[in-house]
Write a protein that holds these residues in place. Sequence first.
Motif, PDB file in Angstrom:
ATOM      1  N   GLU A 116      38.488   7.221  23.071  1.00 47.94           N
ATOM      2  CA  GLU A 116      37.280   7.595  24.158  1.00 47.94           C
ATOM      3  C   GLU A 116      37.903   9.152  24.231  1.00 47.94           C
ATOM      4  O   GLU A 116      37.107   9.983  25.018  1.00 47.94           O
ATOM      5  N   VAL A 117      38.801   9.460  23.285  1.00 49.98           N
ATOM      6  CA  VAL A 117      39.373  10.974  23.948  1.00 49.98           C
ATOM      7  C   VAL A 117      37.926  12.008  23.015  1.00 49.98           C
ATOM      8  O   VAL A 117      37.771  12.678  23.287  1.00 49.98           O
ATOM      9  N   LEU A 118      37.924  11.152  21.744  1.00 45.97           N
ATOM     10  CA  LEU A 118      37.110  11.971  20.461  1.00 45.97           C
ATOM     11  C   LEU A 118      35.236  11.676  21.257  1.00 45.97           C
ATOM     12  O   LEU A 118      34.764  12.838  21.542  1.00 45.97           O
ATOM     13  N   GLN A 119      35.619  10.944  21.830  1.00 49.44           N
ATOM     14  CA  GLN A 119      33.835  10.673  22.764  1.00 49.44           C
ATOM     15  C   GLN A 119      33.884  11.881  23.653  1.00 49.44           C
ATOM     16  O   GLN A 119      32.691  12.412  23.988  1.00 49.44           O
ATOM     17  N   GLN A 120      34.773  11.073  24.386  1.00 51.87           N
ATOM     18  CA  GLN A 120      34.794  12.633  25.524  1.00 51.87           C
ATOM     19  C   GLN A 120      34.859  14.284  25.350  1.00 51.87           C
ATOM     20  O   GLN A 120      34.095  15.312  26.069  1.00 51.87           O
ATOM     21  N   GLU A 121      34.902  14.524  24.492  1.00 51.84           N
ATOM     22  CA  GLU A 121      34.816  15.731  23.698  1.00 51.84           C
ATOM     23  C   GLU A 121      34.482  16.180  23.154  1.00 51.84           C
ATOM     24  O   GLU A 121      33.846  17.231  21.879  1.00 51.84           O
ATOM     25  N   GLY A 122      33.079  15.202  22.624  1.00 49.27           N
ATOM     26  CA  GLY A 122      32.068  15.139  21.661  1.00 49.27           C
ATOM     27  C   GLY A 122      32.127  15.045  19.881  1.00 49.27           C
ATOM     28  O   GLY A 122      31.768  16.001  19.571  1.00 49.27           O
ATOM     29  N   TYR A 123      33.151  14.559  19.837  1.00 50.96           N
ATOM     30  CA  TYR A 123      33.664  14.734  18.330  1.00 50.96           C
ATOM     31  C   TYR A 123      32.774  13.336  17.589  1.00 50.96           C
ATOM     32  O   TYR A 123      33.752  12.429  17.971  1.00 50.96           O
ATOM     33  N   ARG A 124      32.514  13.852  16.488  1.00 48.88           N
ATOM     34  CA  ARG A 124      31.397  12.527  16.000  1.00 48.88           C
ATOM     35  C   ARG A 124      33.296  11.294  14.547  1.00 48.88           C
ATOM     36  O   ARG A 124      33.540  12.698  14.236  1.00 48.88           O
ATOM     37  N   PHE A 125      32.967  10.917  14.542  1.00 47.64           N
ATOM     38  CA  PHE A 125      33.425  10.774  13.880  1.00 47.64           C
ATOM     39  C   PHE A 125      33.294   8.365  13.118  1.00 47.64           C
ATOM     40  O   PHE A 125      32.382   8.171  13.454  1.00 47.64           O
ATOM     41  N   THR A 126      33.894   8.552  11.925  1.00 50.25           N
ATOM     42  CA  THR A 126      33.041   7.174  11.440  1.00 50.25           C
ATOM     43  C   THR A 126      34.471   6.437  11.011  1.00 50.25           C
ATOM     44  O   THR A 126      33.292   5.423  11.366  1.00 50.25           O
ATOM     45  N   THR A 127      35.316   6.831  10.827  1.00 48.83           N
ATOM     46  CA  THR A 127      36.669   5.326  10.564  1.00 48.83           C
ATOM     47  C   THR A 127      37.317   6.521  11.817  1.00 48.83           C
ATOM     48  O   THR A 127      37.854   7.346  11.466  1.00 48.83           O
ATOM     49  N   LEU A 128      37.963   4.339  12.376  1.00 51.24           N
ATOM     50  CA  LEU A 128      39.352   4.516  12.631  1.00 51.24           C
ATOM     51  C   LEU A 128      40.425   4.058  11.671  1.00 51.24           C
ATOM     52  O   LEU A 128      39.579   2.480  11.384  1.00 51.24           O
ATOM     53  N   GLY A 129      41.889   3.999  11.547  1.00 49.55           N
ATOM     54  CA  GLY A 129      42.391   2.994  10.940  1.00 49.55           C
ATOM     55  C   GLY A 129      43.684   3.705  10.540  1.00 49.55           C
ATOM     56  O   GLY A 129      43.801   4.425  10.816  1.00 49.55           O
ATOM     57  N   ILE A 130      45.152   2.711  10.754  1.00 44.83           N
ATOM     58  CA  ILE A 130      45.575   2.271  10.916  1.00 44.83           C
ATOM     59  C   ILE A 130      46.281   2.002   9.063  1.00 44.83           C
ATOM     60  O   ILE A 130      45.901   0.142   8.672  1.00 44.83           O
TER      61      ILE A 130
END
Length: 358
Positions: free
Chosen positions: A194-208
């Motif tokens: 949600e934070v990345l989308q709100q700020e307009g940052y494009r990402f490919t993956t999230l992980g731990i």
Amino acid sequence: MNNDFPNFKKDVDKIEVPEEKLNTAIKSAIKRGKKKKWSFGKKVTYLSGAAVIVFCLLIGSAFVSPAMAKVMSNVPLVSEILQSIAQTEDREEKLNHFFGKAHETLTNNYQGVVDVAMSMFFSSEPPNITVFVRDKTSKQELEDEIVQVIKDLAHSYNIGEVEINVDVQDKEFAHRKNGEKERTNHQLFQITQEVLQQEGYRFTTLGIDARTPHIIKVEIVGSEQHYNKVKDDIEKLVHNAIYSQEQLKYEVEVTRQTEAEIKEQKWQPILSSVREETHKRYNKVTGFAFSFHPKPLQIILKTSLSEGGQSKRTAEQIANYARQVVEIKRDKLSIEKIPYKIIIRDKEQEAIYEILYK
């Protein structure tokens, strides 16, 4: 595309046809075409004599021009491969919708169902659906109904045969599925997304990573210059958002795809088509692998072939067909051409044929 697929227009333009004779032939053919019709049930199809005469001229020229003969000989295979690829993509889309509906229907409507998984290697083969239920009692009570629900859904999506298993979840699965850690990770990913989308940052993956469970890894899209500019800002932004909402002190690590990784990702649809289409064409193709490192790209097709002269000839045919799929799909997607090697392995995993294309 490449030298095996010459340009149609260039070769057709080279054909010399007497203009006066052509005009006379076309006029005559049009007159005849107006008089003829073919009836198939309730449909009536009119055939243009002009189209017939031009097509005949093309075919006749193939006997004169070696280049044109090569073009015409490739047309059926190119058309066949394109049609097969389209059919495969259509089936893959149906399978995705089918699985999504099966997962939604079973997990929402049956309290004893805890999860649904689908597995397959070749989309042309029947998919395997495994339904995990809470305990043996749920399995006894629900198994027949679950199987029927899946069969009905498969029929509605025109999937064909489906292999169905109903299994009791094991303790490890239950702990992983229902544990506090799983819920926490889900919340972390949701906040980060949600934070990345709100700020307009494009990402490919999230992980731990299990080896570093206190670090959220975010892979972003963009140039190296962009990465260096926003890396620190994203790490602070996500870290603060997680702490303010969940009071959790998680570190954030931002990475980016390299140019090589981006290039590899663009080749994924091509590799997927090679895997699917070679198996559809040759049932002796039983497995698939690829490697970009070391260069060149290695496309490996595993088969059930044995040693021997006939097997080597079949392996060569498989390699040639795989190459056709690569070039057709690459051209269709306008992907940059790179050197690659096609390797055919027998049932003992020994290479029985390989060829390098530059």
